[in-house]
Design an enzyme around this catalytic site. Sequence first.
Site, PDB file in Angstrom:
ATOM      1  N   ASP A   1      48.202  18.509  44.988  1.00 14.21           N
ATOM      2  CA  ASP A   1      48.468  17.640  46.145  1.00 14.21           C
ATOM      3  C   ASP A   1      49.335  16.455  45.707  1.00 14.21           C
ATOM      4  O   ASP A   1      49.654  16.321  44.537  1.00 14.21           O
ATOM      5  CB  ASP A   1      47.150  17.154  46.764  1.00 14.21           C
ATOM      6  CG  ASP A   1      46.321  16.326  45.779  1.00 14.21           C
ATOM      7  OD1 ASP A   1      46.380  16.612  44.567  1.00 14.21           O
ATOM      8  OD2 ASP A   1      45.620  15.398  46.212  1.00 14.21           O
TER       9      ASP A   1
ATOM     10  N   HIS B   1      47.438  26.432  42.264  1.00 12.82           N
ATOM     11  CA  HIS B   1      47.535  25.713  43.533  1.00 12.82           C
ATOM     12  C   HIS B   1      48.408  24.472  43.335  1.00 12.82           C
ATOM     13  O   HIS B   1      47.989  23.505  42.695  1.00 12.82           O
ATOM     14  CB  HIS B   1      46.123  25.317  43.969  1.00 12.82           C
ATOM     15  CG  HIS B   1      46.068  24.622  45.288  1.00 12.82           C
ATOM     16  ND1 HIS B   1      46.105  25.293  46.489  1.00 12.82           N
ATOM     17  CD2 HIS B   1      45.975  23.315  45.594  1.00 12.82           C
ATOM     18  CE1 HIS B   1      46.024  24.426  47.473  1.00 12.82           C
ATOM     19  NE2 HIS B   1      45.952  23.206  46.959  1.00 12.82           N
TER      20      HIS B   1
ATOM     21  N   ASP C   1      43.465  34.008  40.213  1.00 12.19           N
ATOM     22  CA  ASP C   1      44.812  33.459  40.068  1.00 12.19           C
ATOM     23  C   ASP C   1      45.559  33.594  41.389  1.00 12.19           C
ATOM     24  O   ASP C   1      46.433  34.446  41.537  1.00 12.19           O
ATOM     25  CB  ASP C   1      45.557  34.190  38.939  1.00 12.19           C
ATOM     26  CG  ASP C   1      46.957  33.620  38.744  1.00 12.19           C
ATOM     27  OD1 ASP C   1      47.160  32.428  39.081  1.00 12.19           O
ATOM     28  OD2 ASP C   1      47.837  34.363  38.283  1.00 12.19           O
TER      29      ASP C   1
ATOM     30  N   GLU D   1      43.575  25.163  40.584  1.00 12.69           N
ATOM     31  CA  GLU D   1      44.504  24.045  40.724  1.00 12.69           C
ATOM     32  C   GLU D   1      44.905  23.567  39.324  1.00 12.69           C
ATOM     33  O   GLU D   1      44.349  24.018  38.313  1.00 12.69           O
ATOM     34  CB  GLU D   1      43.854  22.909  41.535  1.00 12.69           C
ATOM     35  CG  GLU D   1      44.869  21.887  42.013  1.00 12.69           C
ATOM     36  CD  GLU D   1      44.425  21.055  43.209  1.00 12.69           C
ATOM     37  OE1 GLU D   1      43.343  21.329  43.772  1.00 12.69           O
ATOM     38  OE2 GLU D   1      45.166  20.129  43.586  1.00 12.69           O
TER      39      GLU D   1
HETATM   40  O1  9MR Z   1      38.477  17.459  39.656  1.00 15.75           O
HETATM   41  C1  9MR Z   1      37.762  17.116  40.827  1.00 15.75           C
HETATM   42  C2  9MR Z   1      36.400  17.775  40.775  1.00 15.75           C
HETATM   43  O2  9MR Z   1      35.651  17.261  39.712  1.00 15.75           O
HETATM   44  C3  9MR Z   1      35.682  17.540  42.107  1.00 15.75           C
HETATM   45  O3  9MR Z   1      34.476  18.273  42.105  1.00 15.75           O
HETATM   46  C4  9MR Z   1      36.571  17.979  43.254  1.00 15.75           C
HETATM   47  C5  9MR Z   1      35.935  17.748  44.614  1.00 15.75           C
HETATM   48  O4  9MR Z   1      35.748  16.407  44.868  1.00 15.75           O
HETATM   49  O5  9MR Z   1      37.791  17.290  43.216  1.00 15.75           O
HETATM   50  C6  9MR Z   1      38.528  17.547  42.049  1.00 15.75           C
HETATM   51  O6  9MR Z   1      39.704  16.807  42.082  1.00 15.75           O
HETATM   52  C7  9MR Z   1      40.679  17.171  43.028  1.00 15.75           C
HETATM   53  C8  9MR Z   1      40.969  15.950  43.872  1.00 15.75           C
HETATM   54  O7  9MR Z   1      39.845  15.653  44.656  1.00 15.75           O
HETATM   55  C9  9MR Z   1      42.201  16.087  44.739  1.00 15.75           C
HETATM   56  N1  9MR Z   1      43.333  16.509  43.949  1.00 15.75           N
HETATM   57  C10 9MR Z   1      43.084  17.749  43.238  1.00 15.75           C
HETATM   58  C11 9MR Z   1      41.942  17.572  42.264  1.00 15.75           C
HETATM   59  C12 9MR Z   1      41.738  18.808  41.407  1.00 15.75           C
HETATM   60  O8  9MR Z   1      41.262  19.893  42.125  1.00 15.75           O
END
Ligand code: 9MR
Length: 729
Positions: free
Chosen positions: A338, A653, A701, A710
């Site tokens: 994102d 992602h 994947d 991601e």
């Molecule tokens: O890495 C984060 C993980 O520990 C959390 O469980 C999750 C849900 O809150 O969010 C992950 O971080 C994401 C972030 O919220 C938004 N950008 C992408 C991040 C990686 O997936």
Amino acid sequence: MPATLRLSAACVLLLAGLAAPAHADSYERLLNGGFDSGRDPWWSSQNTPSRVESGRLCADVPAGTTNPWDSMIGQNDVPLEDGQSYTLRFTASASRDVTIRTTVQLAGPPHTTPLDQRPELTATPRTFEYTATSNVSDSHGQVSFQMGGATEPYTLCLDEISLVGGVLPPGGVRDLGSPVRVNQHGYATSGPKRATIVDPGTRPLSWRLLDTRGAAVAQGRTRVHGADAMSGDHVHVADFSSVRKAGTGYTLAVGDQVSLPFDIGDDLYDDLRRDALAYFYHNRSGIPIEAAYVGDAYARPAGHLGVAPNQGDTRVPCLPGTCDHTLDVRGGWYDAGDHGKYVVNGALAAWQLMDLYERSRGQGDREGTRDGLLRIPEAGNGVPDVLDEARWEVEFLLRMQVPASGLVHHKAHDAAWTGHPTIPHLDAQPRHLYPPSTAATLNLAAAGAQCARIWKVWDRAFARRCLEAAETAWRAARAHPGLYAPPGGEGGGAYDDTDVSDEFSWAAAELYATTGKRSYLPFVTTKLTADGFSWQSTGALADLTVARLPGRFPAAMFAAARKRVLSVADGYVRDTYTQGYANPYLPADGKYVWGSASATTNSAVIMATAYDLTRGRRYREAVLESMDYLLGRNALNQSYITGYGERAGRNQHHRFWAHQIDASLPIPAPGSLAGGPNSGLQDPVAQRNLAGCAPAKCYIDDIGSWSTNEVAINWNSSLAWIAAFTDSL
Ligand code: 9MR
């Protein structure tokens, strides 16, 4: 569920009282058909706003459209198999008597439509059931309800939507390739060389190490490891560590089964060290990514510099109702797939790159402190490239500090999630500053203090700015110790945290290390434990800072931190070898977390620190075996690092590296670490394909699987650290 169910048309069955159609091998193909978990992954057209109301999905259908598909509700990525029968069933009502269209079809050209029906809806909810045979095999089918062409507006409600059919289990039959699992990239000449073999046998098996020509250069017998809890596999381990002849294209054969090819060599992690760091330049905001540094395929214009259609980041307002100012928060790195920029995660990633610099300097690893190591605009400016890269983020973190209060905004991101793909400079969403949090304020204090210490020799003015910001942030956090970022939200991640005692401790350790002011010491309260560290839990970083900087802390404090590093590392070494697929990450609750690949690398960082402190061989070996896990010696025969290994992920992602959905865009740049297996299965692609997975197998994947596939700055900072460590050995 409505009480009344009755026949509405000849082709619709009377369902009242009928048993559920499911039989033993029938699979439900839709997610959340009962709207028990909100609306996702159902969607509706922009002109057809929808919401979940008393457990049903209700939508406002507009008048005045032309084609049926001008107003729609749907669910995508529904798998269809040619020749298989599917039964679509749902309950629907409308505030006016209307005929709508419902289909099971392909979402894109050629729009093949195995099922196409016209249910007649009234105010009384009715259940409809249609059966059809698919004439197409595709994992991107769609179930749609099409309401376009209405002459008057009305409200439509849907519930209990189900599509049952097909014979392949969810996710299909996964082809995991060879049961002989190796580090597909390669093994260090002087390091351990082990493979894991999936085999039900309870007696040792013979293995042969083959060179490129297929000649056996070594042979031996496997050790029967038995059941591996995290994967559910029954496995053997082959050990060919004694082979020390460098070469390419080796394979390991066990009976008829042959592994993917791999190298044995000394310089295996040289490229990865640079690629893992290059990840950060690729993901910079506010600067063009130039072909001269990354090649044509990865070049793109600057994102979020206030140029339309971008609405950020040069004058970003607060989320309405939270404050009145705007801030120029250009720059920094995009967090992940994102385009959000989050101080908590950003400070951790920048800290880890600066820590890598301090490690390299302390251990005499010249490569790690080299100017010109990377292909970035700052190469050749006389400053180590890893510091140039970290500074790009630190400058952004400094911009997130509110001048009046010293508090730091938690994050800045889009008002709504953008679609896939969205190249940063084409993101048209409004962006907001989210309220300051104590955690973000303390993370700036920690990274700022570290920055001040490190940059003193490279740029005194910048070092002073860092220190001033860090000490101001510390005071602001002390004055506002309970500003917690809330969970949830739209358009960005939450990075929520309601316990900031660990952030206080980490920041105090960094501030003390830099300033020597004794007033910080009482706040250093946390200890490294087997839980390690993450963006949410930073307490362990205090011990890592103390262990990194022996001269700067009281001797007793250093001795205690050192002891904890060694004992936690010893535990990780044990966990590495109790598992069939060697991996220091062995979650106590038996569930893999979101970003589990970084739990492996962060555990490796702690073992590597133990190695730096003692030169104990077992730590070094377990770190190398952690790399084996990431590079293919695992339950899925999967390399989690793009561009490294025959079966490396390609569809992470990411809104720009979105080749899977737009062939004109690139696959992820090499050296990007995928989140990896995640028992939570928080995204629809994971839910649809991985239901019931063993923890170490909960990965796919696919670009749609943000909860398993991601990429993220805090994961790559950890990979960069450990790649540099292994390269420096
Ligand atoms: O890495 C984060 C993980 O520990 C959390 O469980 C999750 C849900 O809150 O969010 C992950 O971080 C994401 C972030 O919220 C938004 N950008 C992408 C991040 C990686 O997936």
